[in-house]
Write a protein that holds these residues in place. Sequence first.
Motif, mmCIF file in Angstrom:
data_model
loop_
_atom_site.group_PDB
_atom_site.id
_atom_site.type_symbol
_atom_site.label_atom_id
_atom_site.label_comp_id
_atom_site.label_asym_id
_atom_site.label_seq_id
_atom_site.Cartn_x
_atom_site.Cartn_y
_atom_site.Cartn_z
ATOM 1 N N ARG A 87 -8.441 4.591 4.464
ATOM 2 C CA ARG A 87 -7.373 5.342 3.897
ATOM 3 C C ARG A 87 -7.128 4.894 2.279
ATOM 4 O O ARG A 87 -7.346 3.696 2.047
ATOM 5 C CB ARG A 87 -6.017 4.987 4.447
ATOM 6 N N LEU A 88 -7.214 5.862 1.811
ATOM 7 C CA LEU A 88 -7.496 6.016 0.143
ATOM 8 C C LEU A 88 -6.091 5.883 -0.430
ATOM 9 O O LEU A 88 -4.800 6.119 0.184
ATOM 10 C CB LEU A 88 -8.129 7.222 -0.596
ATOM 11 N N GLN A 89 -6.199 5.372 -1.831
ATOM 12 C CA GLN A 89 -4.764 4.949 -2.512
ATOM 13 C C GLN A 89 -3.691 6.465 -2.458
ATOM 14 O O GLN A 89 -2.620 6.215 -2.424
ATOM 15 C CB GLN A 89 -4.827 4.655 -3.709
ATOM 16 N N ASP A 90 -4.357 7.444 -2.354
ATOM 17 C CA ASP A 90 -3.434 8.847 -2.267
ATOM 18 C C ASP A 90 -3.156 8.987 -0.948
ATOM 19 O O ASP A 90 -2.332 10.298 -0.627
ATOM 20 C CB ASP A 90 -3.959 9.978 -2.950
ATOM 21 N N THR B 46 -7.508 -0.529 -3.528
ATOM 22 C CA THR B 46 -6.644 0.202 -3.256
ATOM 23 C C THR B 46 -6.818 1.119 -1.785
ATOM 24 O O THR B 46 -5.998 1.596 -1.492
ATOM 25 C CB THR B 46 -6.369 1.543 -4.313
ATOM 26 N N SER B 47 -7.983 0.684 -1.358
ATOM 27 C CA SER B 47 -8.197 1.347 0.092
ATOM 28 C C SER B 47 -8.168 0.324 1.280
ATOM 29 O O SER B 47 -8.430 -0.928 1.098
ATOM 30 C CB SER B 47 -9.683 1.877 -0.067
ATOM 31 N N GLN B 48 -7.862 0.671 2.575
ATOM 32 C CA GLN B 48 -7.860 -0.205 3.599
ATOM 33 C C GLN B 48 -8.467 0.515 4.826
ATOM 34 O O GLN B 48 -8.272 1.623 4.773
ATOM 35 C CB GLN B 48 -6.482 -0.525 3.897
ATOM 36 N N THR C 224 -5.732 -1.537 -10.263
ATOM 37 C CA THR C 224 -5.323 -2.174 -9.075
ATOM 38 C C THR C 224 -6.532 -2.749 -8.355
ATOM 39 O O THR C 224 -7.606 -1.933 -8.378
ATOM 40 C CB THR C 224 -4.684 -1.412 -7.934
ATOM 41 N N SER D 46 -4.228 -8.550 -3.396
ATOM 42 C CA SER D 46 -2.855 -8.327 -4.155
ATOM 43 C C SER D 46 -2.639 -9.489 -4.934
ATOM 44 O O SER D 46 -1.731 -9.421 -5.859
ATOM 45 C CB SER D 46 -1.497 -8.004 -3.090
ATOM 46 N N GLU E 193 -7.924 10.313 3.932
ATOM 47 C CA GLU E 193 -8.876 9.249 4.601
ATOM 48 C C GLU E 193 -10.212 9.873 4.774
ATOM 49 O O GLU E 193 -10.486 11.176 4.759
ATOM 50 C CB GLU E 193 -8.188 9.247 6.104
#
Length: 123
Positions: free
Chosen positions: A63-66, A43-45, A40, A17, A69
Amino acid sequence: RIWKHVTSQLRLGCPPSDVSLVDVPGLPTGLGGALAANFTVLTSQVVQRHVSELDGTMKLLIRLQDGSEVEAVVIHHTGEAEHPEQRQAERCGERDTLCVSSQVGCRLGCRFCATGTMGLLGN
């Protein structure tokens, strides 16, 4: 230049970030601001991690930005030929293999597969 800058900042321990796209060296004036406004860095985590006690295989839920998963699996190979007759032993070597799902769901619709029953939701 852009990704070299981003990865160098991440390697230095900068949280995603805090990586500034405005500060990429060598970009034309104004391009850094446009990049920062429209992109960005990360964006994924990883939201879940499971390591097999049997062989150390690691399964990741990402988990994707939208909010969708996908899964990834890291498989460690010891380097030993598994065939009893040592077939393809010369091709063996200690290594890790990463398998990443690039789709959310699947269009095949196999009833025995949870992912297949979802249908194709994203690619």
